[in-house]
Enzyme design. Structure first.
Site, PDB file in Angstrom:
ATOM      1  N   HIS A  72       0.842  -1.201   0.000  1.00  0.00           N
ATOM      2  CA  HIS A  72       0.000   0.000   0.000  1.00  0.00           C
ATOM      3  C   HIS A  72       0.873   1.245   0.000  1.00  0.00           C
ATOM      4  O   HIS A  72       1.734   1.404   0.858  1.00  0.00           O
ATOM      5  CB  HIS A  72      -0.921   0.012   1.232  1.00  0.00           C
ATOM      6  CG  HIS A  72      -2.156  -0.817   1.060  1.00  0.00           C
ATOM      7  ND1 HIS A  72      -3.347  -0.519   1.671  1.00  0.00           N
ATOM      8  CD2 HIS A  72      -2.385  -1.939   0.339  1.00  0.00           C
ATOM      9  CE1 HIS A  72      -4.258  -1.411   1.335  1.00  0.00           C
ATOM     10  NE2 HIS A  72      -3.688  -2.290   0.527  1.00  0.00           N
ATOM     11  N   TYR A 200      -9.442   5.996   7.071  1.00  0.00           N
ATOM     12  CA  TYR A 200      -9.648   6.360   8.484  1.00  0.00           C
ATOM     13  C   TYR A 200     -10.634   7.530   8.502  1.00  0.00           C
ATOM     14  O   TYR A 200     -10.316   8.604   7.988  1.00  0.00           O
ATOM     15  CB  TYR A 200      -8.340   6.799   9.122  1.00  0.00           C
ATOM     16  CG  TYR A 200      -7.308   5.709   9.333  1.00  0.00           C
ATOM     17  CD1 TYR A 200      -6.493   5.272   8.281  1.00  0.00           C
ATOM     18  CD2 TYR A 200      -7.150   5.112  10.582  1.00  0.00           C
ATOM     19  CE1 TYR A 200      -5.546   4.279   8.489  1.00  0.00           C
ATOM     20  CE2 TYR A 200      -6.194   4.119  10.785  1.00  0.00           C
ATOM     21  CZ  TYR A 200      -5.406   3.710   9.736  1.00  0.00           C
ATOM     22  OH  TYR A 200      -4.459   2.727   9.938  1.00  0.00           O
ATOM     23  N   PRO A 292      -5.056   0.909  18.423  1.00  0.00           N
ATOM     24  CA  PRO A 292      -4.758   0.402  17.069  1.00  0.00           C
ATOM     25  C   PRO A 292      -4.835   1.469  15.974  1.00  0.00           C
ATOM     26  O   PRO A 292      -4.512   1.194  14.819  1.00  0.00           O
ATOM     27  CB  PRO A 292      -5.827  -0.673  16.857  1.00  0.00           C
ATOM     28  CG  PRO A 292      -6.921  -0.310  17.796  1.00  0.00           C
ATOM     29  CD  PRO A 292      -6.275   0.340  18.974  1.00  0.00           C
ATOM     30  N   LYS A 296       0.427   0.189  15.065  1.00  0.00           N
ATOM     31  CA  LYS A 296       1.791   0.060  15.565  1.00  0.00           C
ATOM     32  C   LYS A 296       2.050  -1.161  16.444  1.00  0.00           C
ATOM     33  O   LYS A 296       3.201  -1.510  16.700  1.00  0.00           O
ATOM     34  CB  LYS A 296       2.165   1.324  16.357  1.00  0.00           C
ATOM     35  CG  LYS A 296       2.330   2.555  15.490  1.00  0.00           C
ATOM     36  CD  LYS A 296       3.455   2.391  14.500  1.00  0.00           C
ATOM     37  CE  LYS A 296       3.287   3.284  13.287  1.00  0.00           C
ATOM     38  NZ  LYS A 296       3.814   2.669  12.073  1.00  0.00           N
ATOM     39  N   TYR A 384       3.613   6.693  10.120  1.00  0.00           N
ATOM     40  CA  TYR A 384       2.743   5.581   9.730  1.00  0.00           C
ATOM     41  C   TYR A 384       3.553   4.458   9.066  1.00  0.00           C
ATOM     42  O   TYR A 384       3.352   3.285   9.384  1.00  0.00           O
ATOM     43  CB  TYR A 384       1.643   6.056   8.777  1.00  0.00           C
ATOM     44  CG  TYR A 384       0.531   5.034   8.603  1.00  0.00           C
ATOM     45  CD1 TYR A 384       0.597   4.059   7.616  1.00  0.00           C
ATOM     46  CD2 TYR A 384      -0.572   5.036   9.448  1.00  0.00           C
ATOM     47  CE1 TYR A 384      -0.406   3.116   7.473  1.00  0.00           C
ATOM     48  CE2 TYR A 384      -1.597   4.092   9.311  1.00  0.00           C
ATOM     49  CZ  TYR A 384      -1.494   3.133   8.320  1.00  0.00           C
ATOM     50  OH  TYR A 384      -2.494   2.191   8.183  1.00  0.00           O
TER      51      TYR A 384
HETATM   52  C1  PHB Z   1      -6.680  -3.920  10.567  1.00  0.00           C
HETATM   53  O1  PHB Z   1      -6.623  -4.212   9.339  1.00  0.00           O
HETATM   54  O2  PHB Z   1      -7.135  -4.693  11.422  1.00  0.00           O
HETATM   55  C2  PHB Z   1      -6.167  -2.565  10.999  1.00  0.00           C
HETATM   56  C3  PHB Z   1      -5.534  -1.751  10.065  1.00  0.00           C
HETATM   57  C4  PHB Z   1      -5.056  -0.495  10.458  1.00  0.00           C
HETATM   58  C5  PHB Z   1      -5.230  -0.085  11.771  1.00  0.00           C
HETATM   59  C6  PHB Z   1      -5.854  -0.908  12.718  1.00  0.00           C
HETATM   60  C7  PHB Z   1      -6.333  -2.158  12.322  1.00  0.00           C
HETATM   61  O3  PHB Z   1      -4.772   1.158  12.151  1.00  0.00           O
END
Ligand code: PHB
Ligand code: APR
Length: 389
Positions: A72, A200, A292, A296, A384
């Site tokens: 990605h 997000y 989450p 990280k 990130y």
């Molecule tokens: C997930 O794919 O479970 C996931 C991805 C990014 C995040 C948190 C969880 O920041």
């Protein structure tokens, strides 16, 4: 029995450390409380930094990751009804790999099985002993017997609820914690992801995240109150709420289907200092937890493993304790920067009950500045994709 390193826990931390040690000829034994199937049944996040990818490659367990993982180059922040893409690769020349933690764990387990290194599953009452001395050992129960493994070092890779941190005298350890006033309600469903990159979303109804495990398996989350009950959330109710929090183009494009995993997880920030107590080292979730939002958790476990493995390798090959002496300080410097980033992403993207009108305007200004400033976008991007080890 005797070995160089006893590793408590067969999660990503323990398995990755164990494989790196085994590949380097350093004998180790993993003691795991539950069965291997139980470990593999856990649903966790799935965004790998390049540092973690390199470590999995060094462990010799990267074949499926490269075949099935999804590179990605960017993420989207959605607010005020539209997407704002953060060009991770354009801003940092790095990318992340979307590949589930369950798959990472499976690949490392398979590699360990092939290497012949010993893992003992369903080991009861695992207890580290005498780690303040030069002769530590670990006891555990198996098949009605209490058994002992003498060793040189103990790696506490046993997660937030493990025995290792709890075995340290309270006067020798300091903890830092922040609990957030909401949780994440997440589902897994075998439906195509709504977007090719992660979204997000900050919405007046609350945070939402659109992620994935593959081109045919989606992972979705919505912020929820801590007193929510999973039984009150049908798939239909979940998807309706998710649509409300996404820009119209995504809400309309969302492909829904029956979830096969649904759970609510609380969010917390947690750090234990130091991470070394004589011959006992805390690794991964045993020493720290992040919300989450910054993806990280798994990646911090990887950098801990990197620092500890390099230190143990130096000790075993050169007799120098410099690396293991530096472990805690080195790991904590990176951990606190990841804690800061994860906290900042959580504060930026979630709705808090006590924000107030001024606080809400500040959050909106923060988002506006972030997506219109190259400097601010670069700062988010470099955190990130992962700060250097
Ligand atoms: C997930 O794919 O479970 C996931 C991805 C990014 C995040 C948190 C969880 O920041
Ligand atoms: N004895 C033996 N094993 C134990 C004990 C114990 N007393 N307590 C816990 N364990 C095992 C757990 O069953 C688990 O398999 O230790 C392992 C810890 O694994 P994780 O909790 O996954 O922690 P870690 O390996 O550090 O990986 C961190 O996992 O939880 C996610 O978000 C987190 O992505 C991050 C990653």
């Amino acid at each position: 029995m005797r070995t160089k390193v006893v590793i408590i826990g067969s999660g990503p931390s323990g398995l990755l450390l164990g494989q790196l040690l085994t590949n380097a000829g350093i004998d180790n034994v993993i003691l795991e409380r539950v069965s291997r199937d139980y470990v593999l049944g856990r649903v966790r996040a799935g965004v790998l930094e390049e540092g973690m990818v390199s470590l999995i490659d060094r462990a010799g367990a990267g074949q499926r990751m490269h075949a099935e993982g999804l590179p990605h180059d960017g993420i989207s922040l959605a607010f005020d009804g539209r997407d704002h893409r953060i060009d991770l690769h354009g801003l940092t020349d790095k990318r992340v790999l979307v590949y589930g933690q369950t798959e990472v764990t499976h690949d490392l387990m398979d590699k360990r099985d092939a290497s012949g290194a010993l893992s003992i599953y369903e080991a009861g009452s695992v207890t580290p002993h005498d780690f303040a001395s030069d002769h530590p050992y670990v006891t555990y129960e198996k098949d009605g017997l209490t058994l002992r493994i003498d060793c040189d070092f103990i790696a506490g890779c046993d997660g937030y609820h493990g025995i290792s941190r709890k075995s340290v005298p309270e006067t020798a350890i300091q903890t830092f914690e922040k609990v957030y006033p909401f949780g994440w309600l997440g589902i897994l469903a075998d439906v195509p992801p709504v977007s090719h990159e992660l979204i997000y979303a900050n919405h007046p109804r609350g945070f939402a995240l659109c992620s994935m495990r593959s081109q045919t398996r989606s992972r979705y989350y919505i912020q929820c109150a801590l007193d929510e009950h999973i039984d009150d959330w049908s798939d239909e109710r979940f998807y309706d709420e998710l649509r409300r929090r996404l820009p119209a183009e995504h809400a309309e494009a969302l492909i829904t289907g029956p979830s096969f995993e649904k759970s609510i997880a609380p969010l917390r920030s947690f750090v234990a200092e130091p991470m070394r107590f004589g011959r006992l080292f805390l690794v991964g979730d045993a020493a720290h937890i992040v919300p989450p939002t910054g993806a990280k958790g798994l990646n911090l476990a990887a950098s801990d493993v990197h620092y500890l493995f390099e230190g143990l390798l130096e000790y075993c090959n050169e007799g120098s304790a410099a690396g293991i002496d530096a472990y805690s300080g080195r790991a904590l410097k990176r951990i606190w920067k990841a804690e800061r980033f994860s906290w900042s992403m959580t504060m930026l993207l979630h709705r808090f009950p006590d924000t107030g009108e001024f606080g809400q305007k500040i959050q909106e200004a923060e988002l506006d500045y972030l997506v219109h400033s190259t400097a601010a976008s670069t700062a988010l991007a470099e955190n990130y994709v992962g700060l250097p080890y």
